[in-house]
Design an enzyme around this catalytic site. Structure first.
Site, PDB file in Angstrom:
ATOM      1  N   TYR A 132     -71.493  26.568  -2.619  1.00  0.00           N
ATOM      2  CA  TYR A 132     -70.359  26.780  -1.713  1.00  0.00           C
ATOM      3  C   TYR A 132     -70.000  25.492  -0.979  1.00  0.00           C
ATOM      4  O   TYR A 132     -68.841  25.179  -0.790  1.00  0.00           O
ATOM      5  CB  TYR A 132     -70.667  27.900  -0.697  1.00  0.00           C
ATOM      6  CG  TYR A 132     -69.429  28.306   0.060  1.00  0.00           C
ATOM      7  CD1 TYR A 132     -68.578  29.286  -0.456  1.00  0.00           C
ATOM      8  CD2 TYR A 132     -69.091  27.686   1.251  1.00  0.00           C
ATOM      9  CE1 TYR A 132     -67.418  29.629   0.206  1.00  0.00           C
ATOM     10  CE2 TYR A 132     -67.926  28.026   1.919  1.00  0.00           C
ATOM     11  CZ  TYR A 132     -67.091  29.007   1.402  1.00  0.00           C
ATOM     12  OH  TYR A 132     -65.937  29.349   2.052  1.00  0.00           O
ATOM     13  N   PHE A 189     -37.813  19.105  -4.093  1.00  0.00           N
ATOM     14  CA  PHE A 189     -38.473  19.958  -5.070  1.00  0.00           C
ATOM     15  C   PHE A 189     -38.645  21.330  -4.422  1.00  0.00           C
ATOM     16  O   PHE A 189     -38.848  21.428  -3.209  1.00  0.00           O
ATOM     17  CB  PHE A 189     -39.826  19.400  -5.550  1.00  0.00           C
ATOM     18  CG  PHE A 189     -40.409  20.308  -6.600  1.00  0.00           C
ATOM     19  CD1 PHE A 189     -39.822  20.380  -7.856  1.00  0.00           C
ATOM     20  CD2 PHE A 189     -41.458  21.159  -6.309  1.00  0.00           C
ATOM     21  CE1 PHE A 189     -40.298  21.284  -8.811  1.00  0.00           C
ATOM     22  CE2 PHE A 189     -41.938  22.052  -7.264  1.00  0.00           C
ATOM     23  CZ  PHE A 189     -41.351  22.111  -8.512  1.00  0.00           C
ATOM     24  N   THR A 190     -38.567  22.370  -5.225  1.00  0.00           N
ATOM     25  CA  THR A 190     -38.503  23.748  -4.722  1.00  0.00           C
ATOM     26  C   THR A 190     -39.618  24.077  -3.727  1.00  0.00           C
ATOM     27  O   THR A 190     -39.354  24.435  -2.583  1.00  0.00           O
ATOM     28  CB  THR A 190     -38.553  24.734  -5.904  1.00  0.00           C
ATOM     29  OG1 THR A 190     -39.705  24.437  -6.696  1.00  0.00           O
ATOM     30  CG2 THR A 190     -37.311  24.625  -6.779  1.00  0.00           C
ATOM     31  N   ASP A 226     -45.165  12.438  -3.164  1.00  0.00           N
ATOM     32  CA  ASP A 226     -45.497  13.555  -4.042  1.00  0.00           C
ATOM     33  C   ASP A 226     -45.930  12.889  -5.341  1.00  0.00           C
ATOM     34  O   ASP A 226     -45.101  12.420  -6.116  1.00  0.00           O
ATOM     35  CB  ASP A 226     -44.283  14.464  -4.240  1.00  0.00           C
ATOM     36  CG  ASP A 226     -44.612  15.617  -5.172  1.00  0.00           C
ATOM     37  OD1 ASP A 226     -45.587  15.509  -5.944  1.00  0.00           O
ATOM     38  OD2 ASP A 226     -43.886  16.620  -5.141  1.00  0.00           O
ATOM     39  N   LYS A 231     -50.432  18.494 -13.464  1.00  0.00           N
ATOM     40  CA  LYS A 231     -49.590  17.615 -14.290  1.00  0.00           C
ATOM     41  C   LYS A 231     -50.396  16.375 -14.682  1.00  0.00           C
ATOM     42  O   LYS A 231     -51.165  16.415 -15.620  1.00  0.00           O
ATOM     43  CB  LYS A 231     -48.308  17.233 -13.533  1.00  0.00           C
ATOM     44  CG  LYS A 231     -47.272  18.350 -13.448  1.00  0.00           C
ATOM     45  CD  LYS A 231     -47.566  19.324 -12.366  1.00  0.00           C
ATOM     46  CE  LYS A 231     -46.409  20.196 -11.975  1.00  0.00           C
ATOM     47  NZ  LYS A 231     -46.797  21.173 -10.957  1.00  0.00           N
ATOM     48  N   ARG A 248     -32.903  24.757 -14.126  1.00  0.00           N
ATOM     49  CA  ARG A 248     -33.038  23.906 -12.944  1.00  0.00           C
ATOM     50  C   ARG A 248     -31.615  23.607 -12.471  1.00  0.00           C
ATOM     51  O   ARG A 248     -31.060  22.561 -12.684  1.00  0.00           O
ATOM     52  CB  ARG A 248     -33.775  22.592 -13.265  1.00  0.00           C
ATOM     53  CG  ARG A 248     -35.238  22.766 -13.618  1.00  0.00           C
ATOM     54  CD  ARG A 248     -36.208  22.823 -12.435  1.00  0.00           C
ATOM     55  NE  ARG A 248     -36.389  24.096 -11.808  1.00  0.00           N
ATOM     56  CZ  ARG A 248     -37.493  24.458 -11.143  1.00  0.00           C
ATOM     57  NH1 ARG A 248     -38.538  23.657 -11.086  1.00  0.00           N
ATOM     58  NH2 ARG A 248     -37.574  25.607 -10.540  1.00  0.00           N
ATOM     59  N   PHE A 254     -35.801  31.742  -8.221  1.00  0.00           N
ATOM     60  CA  PHE A 254     -35.789  31.522  -9.666  1.00  0.00           C
ATOM     61  C   PHE A 254     -36.979  32.152 -10.374  1.00  0.00           C
ATOM     62  O   PHE A 254     -36.899  32.489 -11.545  1.00  0.00           O
ATOM     63  CB  PHE A 254     -35.728  30.016  -9.974  1.00  0.00           C
ATOM     64  CG  PHE A 254     -36.836  29.233  -9.339  1.00  0.00           C
ATOM     65  CD1 PHE A 254     -36.739  28.817  -8.023  1.00  0.00           C
ATOM     66  CD2 PHE A 254     -37.985  28.922 -10.055  1.00  0.00           C
ATOM     67  CE1 PHE A 254     -37.767  28.096  -7.421  1.00  0.00           C
ATOM     68  CE2 PHE A 254     -39.018  28.209  -9.470  1.00  0.00           C
ATOM     69  CZ  PHE A 254     -38.907  27.799  -8.145  1.00  0.00           C
TER      70      PHE A 254
END
Ligand code: F0G
Length: 457
Positions: free
Chosen positions: A72, A124-125, A215, A258, A382, A448
């Site tokens: 943990y 970005f969303t 980001d 990514k 998009r 979306f």
């Protein structure tokens, strides 16, 4: 096969994919409310919905899965991840999170006061949603050309320094906790930011004591574009370029799904100790203890290894070239796409593809649905659906109305790219027959993902 760089890997394990008939797909898309997010993946032939969490891990990463220290607290794997982040990105402190938006939540929470302004190189969303949920006001400061699909610029993700200066003059630096710079810019088509621009943003921010947060989701792709396109960087390694990029930031949010080549995971990295302490106080509330942040030990180990692997020059060169290969095939046939081809995806310009469908009738959503019916290829809207509504409830009308063909990392081969290209070309030839959609269900945020549609008569 001109311009195709062979895959720099062999296939050791295979996953069969579903083949369906057009008749079946007509029924499936109807059941999915004409929203490609709602199609079961078992009903998809080539899945280009996203490059997020869809990467194939290497044998080295799969081996790491057996080395999970699932304690943990104080897992060894956390130490390895911390070491990788320090070495490769150069930040001092690491806060692991379950994925990118977990890090966005922490960052927005600790830095934004209600009424603050957060400039960014296009939205970005999930990033904007977290900023707004913390009372922040997002301001787009990307260069104008980024909103024009046809404008051919090597660094179309650059911040417009004049726009940034104007915002500082208008609202005052004390109302701007940080500038958010995405490297690359997903919604602009995976477009990179130049090193010069990153340096200039840093200098302007320093003048006013504003922090710079990246980001970093697709930062390795950004670094490779700098290597290819920016003077003075051709002979540097992608790793060296990445390290320099990061040296101009105070921290970053990262979706490990990514450019860290894993299926789940993310982090917030910081240089400022006070911010780090605040983030660790919150991570235990939202994610998990500060040494796992919602990830299993094995997932942290795989991510630590993925961070190094993404900087393998053979890997990243093939990655960028595979996406470009698909884009060039489409451009050769006169198909309107966002130019130049970006890092993670080819974006079809639905406004030009379907000029007869007004934006209120969701041209990109309709095109993505038609592509699925035609060939079982799953893409993502998009455009106006993704853009959502402002705090007053009015629809945003983005300049860019796009369908994203997103290429997962190390998953598909050149022949898959050929099939995708053929299907898009076929649709383009009969584009006048494609009709718009109407929205019949709309959730309140990030619509979306779950919105439903019906074809217009
Ligand atoms: N920032 C960017 C630029 C992204 O593209 C994403 C995710 C995130 C943040 C959030 O990261 O998903 O790990 O929570 N993009 C995915 C996509 C969903 O399909 O473009 P996450």
């Amino acid at each position: 096969m001109k311009n195709y760089i062979a895959e720099p890997f062999k296939i050791k394990m295979v996953e069969p994919i579903f083949m369906s008939s057009k008749e079946e797909r007509v029924v499936i898309i109807k059941e999915a409310g004409y929203n490609t997010f709602l199609i079961p993946s078992g009903k998809v032939f080539i899945d280009l919905l996203t490059d997020s969490g869809t990467s194939a891990m290497s044998e080295n990463q799969w081996a790491a899965m057996m080395l999970g220290d699932e304690a943990y607290a104080g897992s060894k794997n956390f130490e390895h991840l911390e070491e990788a982040v320090k070495k490769v990105y150069g930040f001092k402190y690491l806060v692991p999170t379950h994925q990118g938006r977990g890090a966005e939540n922490l960052l927005s929470n600790i830095m934004i006061q209600p009424g603050d302004y957060i400039p960014g190189n296009m939205y970005f969303t999930t990033t904007r949603a977290h900023q707004e949920m913390n009372g922040g006001i997002f301001v787009d400061v990307i260069i104008d050309e980024a909103h024009d699909p046809g404008a051919e610029l090597p660094f179309k993700g650059d911040v417009d320094l004049e726009k940034l200066q104007k915002l500082i003059d208008k609202v005052g630096a004390e109302k701007i906790p940080y500038i958010c710079v995405a490297v690359t810019v997903n919604m602009a088509g995976g477009q990179p930011v130049s090193m010069k621009n990153l340096r200039d943003v840093r200098a302007l921010a320093d003048k006013y004591g504003i922090k710079v947060m990246y980001d970093a989701t697709r930062c390795v792709e950004n670094a490779f574009f700098i290597k290819e396109r920016e003077e003075g960087y051709g002979d540097k390694s992608t790793a060296e370029i990445l390290k320099e990029m990061m040296s101009y930031a105070d921290g970053c949010t990262m979706s490990g799904k990514k450019d860290c080549l894993v299926n789940i995971g993310g982090f917030l990295a910081l240089n400022d100790e006070d911010l780090f302490i605040k983030a660790t106080q919150l991570v235990v509330v939202y994610e998990g203890l500060q040494t796992y942040g919602g990830m299993a030990g094995r997932d942290m180990e795989a991510m630590a290894r993925g961070i190094y692997e993404a900087l393998d020059e053979n890997y990243i060169r093939h990655r960028i070239h595979q996406v470009r290969y698909l884009g060039e095939k489409l451009m050769d046939k006169g198909i309107p796409i966002v130019r130049p081809v970006g890092g993670h995806a080819v974006f079809l310009d639905a406004k030009k593809f379907l000029p007869h469908i007004p934006q209120d009738d969701f041209p990109a959503q309709a095109l993505a649905a038609e592509l699925y019916i035609d060939s079982g290829v799953r893409a993502m809207e998009r455009g106006i659906v993704s853009a959502g509504r402002d705090s007053q409830g009015n629809n945003y009308y983005p300049e860019l109305e796009l369908v994203r063909l997103t290429i997962p990392r190390r998953v598909y081969t050149a022949s898959h790219m050929d099939i995708v290209a053929d299907s898009v070309i076929q649709l383009y030839e009969k584009r006048d027959q494609i009709k718009g959609l109407k929205m019949v269900y709309e959730p309140p945020v990030l619509r979306f993902f779950t919105a439903r549609f019906e074809p217009l008569k």
